[in-house]
Design a protein around this motif. Structure first.
Motif, mmCIF file in Angstrom:
data_model
loop_
_atom_site.group_PDB
_atom_site.id
_atom_site.type_symbol
_atom_site.label_atom_id
_atom_site.label_comp_id
_atom_site.label_asym_id
_atom_site.label_seq_id
_atom_site.Cartn_x
_atom_site.Cartn_y
_atom_site.Cartn_z
ATOM 1 N N CYS A 1 0.842 -1.211 0.000
ATOM 2 C CA CYS A 1 0.000 0.000 0.000
ATOM 3 C C CYS A 1 0.874 1.258 0.000
ATOM 4 C CB CYS A 1 -0.913 0.014 1.218
ATOM 5 S SG CYS A 1 -1.844 1.569 1.342
ATOM 6 N N PRO A 2 0.731 2.119 -1.016
ATOM 7 C CA PRO A 2 1.564 3.317 -1.088
ATOM 8 C C PRO A 2 1.177 4.378 -0.057
ATOM 9 C CG PRO A 2 -0.001 3.282 -2.903
ATOM 10 C CD PRO A 2 -0.154 1.974 -2.188
ATOM 11 N N ASP A 3 0.038 4.201 0.591
ATOM 12 C CA ASP A 3 -0.414 5.211 1.548
ATOM 13 C C ASP A 3 -0.435 4.704 2.985
ATOM 14 O OD1 ASP A 3 -0.980 7.423 -0.240
ATOM 15 O OD2 ASP A 3 -2.432 6.063 -1.118
ATOM 16 N N CYS B 1 -6.700 6.102 2.627
ATOM 17 C CA CYS B 1 -6.711 5.240 1.433
ATOM 18 C C CYS B 1 -7.235 6.025 0.238
ATOM 19 C CB CYS B 1 -7.610 4.024 1.685
ATOM 20 S SG CYS B 1 -8.101 3.160 0.174
ATOM 21 N N LYS B 2 -6.480 6.024 -0.859
ATOM 22 C CA LYS B 2 -6.912 6.781 -2.043
ATOM 23 C C LYS B 2 -7.579 5.893 -3.083
ATOM 24 C CE LYS B 2 -3.291 10.234 -1.513
ATOM 25 N NZ LYS B 2 -2.300 9.387 -0.836
ATOM 26 N N GLY B 3 -7.737 4.618 -2.782
ATOM 27 C CA GLY B 3 -8.478 3.745 -3.683
ATOM 28 C C GLY B 3 -7.718 3.337 -4.919
ATOM 29 N N CYS B 4 -6.407 3.187 -4.812
ATOM 30 C CA CYS B 4 -5.595 2.844 -5.991
ATOM 31 C C CYS B 4 -5.794 1.390 -6.416
ATOM 32 C CB CYS B 4 -4.126 3.099 -5.712
ATOM 33 S SG CYS B 4 -3.432 2.021 -4.433
ATOM 34 N N GLY B 5 -6.162 0.527 -5.493
ATOM 35 C CA GLY B 5 -6.425 -0.879 -5.825
ATOM 36 C C GLY B 5 -5.210 -1.787 -5.790
ATOM 37 N N VAL B 6 -4.061 -1.262 -5.418
ATOM 38 C CA VAL B 6 -2.851 -2.093 -5.362
ATOM 39 C C VAL B 6 -3.052 -3.268 -4.401
ATOM 40 C CG1 VAL B 6 -0.440 -2.123 -4.614
ATOM 41 C CG2 VAL B 6 -1.274 -0.272 -6.065
ATOM 42 N N CYS B 7 -3.637 -2.997 -3.253
ATOM 43 C CA CYS B 7 -3.840 -4.061 -2.251
ATOM 44 C C CYS B 7 -4.695 -5.182 -2.826
ATOM 45 C CB CYS B 7 -4.479 -3.483 -0.994
ATOM 46 S SG CYS B 7 -6.036 -2.621 -1.289
ATOM 47 N N ILE C 1 -3.158 0.148 5.277
ATOM 48 C CA ILE C 1 -3.564 -1.154 5.819
ATOM 49 C C ILE C 1 -3.208 -1.139 7.310
ATOM 50 C CG2 ILE C 1 -3.239 -3.657 5.738
ATOM 51 C CD1 ILE C 1 -4.545 -2.534 3.198
HETATM 52 S S1 SF4 Z 1 -6.630 0.929 -2.328
HETATM 53 FE FE1 SF4 Z 1 -5.406 -0.408 -1.037
HETATM 54 S S2 SF4 Z 1 -3.290 -0.066 -1.681
HETATM 55 FE FE2 SF4 Z 1 -4.490 1.649 -2.455
HETATM 56 S S3 SF4 Z 1 -4.352 3.229 -0.865
HETATM 57 FE FE3 SF4 Z 1 -6.186 2.038 -0.415
HETATM 58 S S4 SF4 Z 1 -5.541 0.482 1.033
HETATM 59 FE FE4 SF4 Z 1 -3.688 1.294 0.055
#
Ligand code: SF4
Ligand code: SF4
Length: 109
Positions: free
Chosen positions: A58-60, A78-84, A63
């Protein structure tokens, strides 16, 4: 505030006006950067193996972990990037549109 953009395509770095100045470090925690989000990760705790792949990815740093166990997602940051969601191998995370996710509270601090 308005900027004079005359000849902007010829500006060097010296002409570019300051947009924002960070006067001290460690201030990002105070801002609700999660308000930019259009989609949010939804966590299914029963599927989670606490592998921590999402945590390291998670870049932010959103988690939330306590005593080596995932306990939730910090939706304020959480910016909602979806990486997780991409890194989770156990179907414990999925992305959901903010409108559809209203009322689903998975944020524990
Ligand atoms: S979507 Fe997931 S990876 Fe992206 S900022 Fe939110 S918790 Fe972190
Ligand atoms: S990657 Fe998936 S299984 Fe691993 S800790 Fe995160 S949510 Fe749980």
């Amino acid at each position: 505030m308005t900027w004079d953009l005359t000849n902007e395509n010829r500006w060097t770095y010296k002409e570019i006006p300051n947009g924002v100045v960070a006067i001290e470090g460690g201030t990002s925690e105070a801002y609700d950067t999660g308000s930019w989000r259009t989609d949010r990760p939804i966590w299914t705790e029963e599927n989670c193996t606490d592998c921590m792949l999402c945590w390291v990815s998670c870049p932010d740093s959103s988690i939330i972990v306590n005593k080596q166990k995932m306990t939730g997602i910090d939706l304020m940051h959480c910016k909602g990037c979806g990486v997780c969601v991409n890194v989770c191998r156990f179907d414990a995370l999925e992305m959901m549109n903010e409108e559809d996710a209203k009322g689903i509270d998975i944020c524990e601090m």
